[in-house]
Design a protein around this motif. Sequence first.
Motif, PDB file in Angstrom:
ATOM      1  N   GLU A  98       4.757  -6.804   7.854  1.00 46.91           N
ATOM      2  CA  GLU A  98       3.622  -5.672   8.457  1.00 46.91           C
ATOM      3  C   GLU A  98       4.008  -4.527   8.214  1.00 46.91           C
ATOM      4  N   LEU A  99       5.370  -4.106   8.431  1.00 51.66           N
ATOM      5  CA  LEU A  99       5.709  -2.682   8.176  1.00 51.66           C
ATOM      6  C   LEU A  99       5.300  -2.213   6.361  1.00 51.66           C
ATOM      7  N   ALA A 100       5.518  -3.147   5.660  1.00 56.17           N
ATOM      8  CA  ALA A 100       5.154  -2.883   4.193  1.00 56.17           C
ATOM      9  C   ALA A 100       3.893  -2.797   3.977  1.00 56.17           C
ATOM     10  N   GLU A 101       2.926  -3.331   4.564  1.00 52.78           N
ATOM     11  CA  GLU A 101       1.620  -3.324   4.553  1.00 52.78           C
ATOM     12  C   GLU A 101       1.160  -1.855   5.201  1.00 52.78           C
ATOM     13  N   ARG A 102       1.649  -1.412   6.369  1.00 54.78           N
ATOM     14  CA  ARG A 102       1.446  -0.346   7.045  1.00 54.78           C
ATOM     15  C   ARG A 102       2.080   0.869   6.247  1.00 54.78           C
ATOM     16  N   PHE A 103       3.065   0.636   5.375  1.00 61.05           N
ATOM     17  CA  PHE A 103       3.521   1.808   4.878  1.00 61.05           C
ATOM     18  C   PHE A 103       3.918   1.675   3.381  1.00 61.05           C
ATOM     19  N   PRO A 104       2.876   1.349   2.483  1.00 62.25           N
ATOM     20  CA  PRO A 104       3.255   0.656   1.178  1.00 62.25           C
ATOM     21  C   PRO A 104       3.889   1.541   0.330  1.00 62.25           C
ATOM     22  N   ASP A 105       4.124   2.851   0.583  1.00 66.97           N
ATOM     23  CA  ASP A 105       4.589   3.930  -0.189  1.00 66.97           C
ATOM     24  C   ASP A 105       6.277   4.039  -0.070  1.00 66.97           C
ATOM     25  N   ALA A 106       6.549   3.498   1.227  1.00 68.69           N
ATOM     26  CA  ALA A 106       7.918   3.610   1.624  1.00 68.69           C
ATOM     27  C   ALA A 106       8.930   2.845   0.607  1.00 68.69           C
TER      28      ALA A 106
END
Length: 289
Positions: A98-106
């Motif tokens: 979920e975090l990776a989808e919300r913050f794809p550039d992190a």
Amino acid sequence: MMPFYGRADHLRVAVESVLAQTDPDWRLVVVDDRYPDEAPGEWVRAIEDPRVEYRRNARNLGVTGNFRECVRLVEHERAVILGSDDRMHPGYVARVAELAERFPDAAILQPGVDVIDAEGAEHTPMADRIKALLRPRGSGPRVLGGEDLAASLLRGNWLYFPALVWRADELRRFDFREEFEVVEDLALILEILLAGGDLVLDDEVVFSYRRHRASVSALRGPDGAKFLEERALFHEMADRMRARGWRRAARAARLHLTSRLNAASELPSALRARDSAGVRTLLHHVVAR
């Protein structure tokens, strides 16, 4: 990715925690660094799940060497270097996805973590109480980076390396440095920050970090070995941060106050062991500029 060299019972707990994930979209590779007892590896081999793979190195690579081998074997866009003594909560993969989808550039994701002891009971030793104090304030997922994050981590590394989710391209770009066995994670993170990468910090606890006396950092504390590594990294980063114009980060690296306090806390153990070389190393780290 799970580098392995340690207790079989801890390995089982770690692997079973991956198998128990509510989100099935994962792959687990256990990389055995030629642990003398082959029984733990045979247990992993016997798991009838196509998502689980077991590899045994042709020769012992050591801590950092095995981390580097794990990086080499990564096949997907994001990866975790999961400790074979740690434990994912069932919702770990779902939350970090979920975090990776919300913050794809992190470049890095740090989910919420609690701490367990050798037997799996929750506890909060001094090191983790200090980490909690150093951790940036705030709530909910938030993006951190640049000089602010570099200075914060150089004052005291409050991250939990085995819980971190890395973008695989950043792992391959920088990798773990061969000369470090204790601060290799911090060195890699600082390289990513200097290159403009960001970190997402989340509060939802989905991972248990096991702190116990057999860990590499615990074993290399009283003899001063880990502080030699820390000192080398801090001196290097003080110069690089200064050259970058990050003065607060350079000052934090030069002072490395929490590292000095940590070395001071190891002095009683070195004195009890009558380790004169360790005492000298620790004292030098505490007082030297």
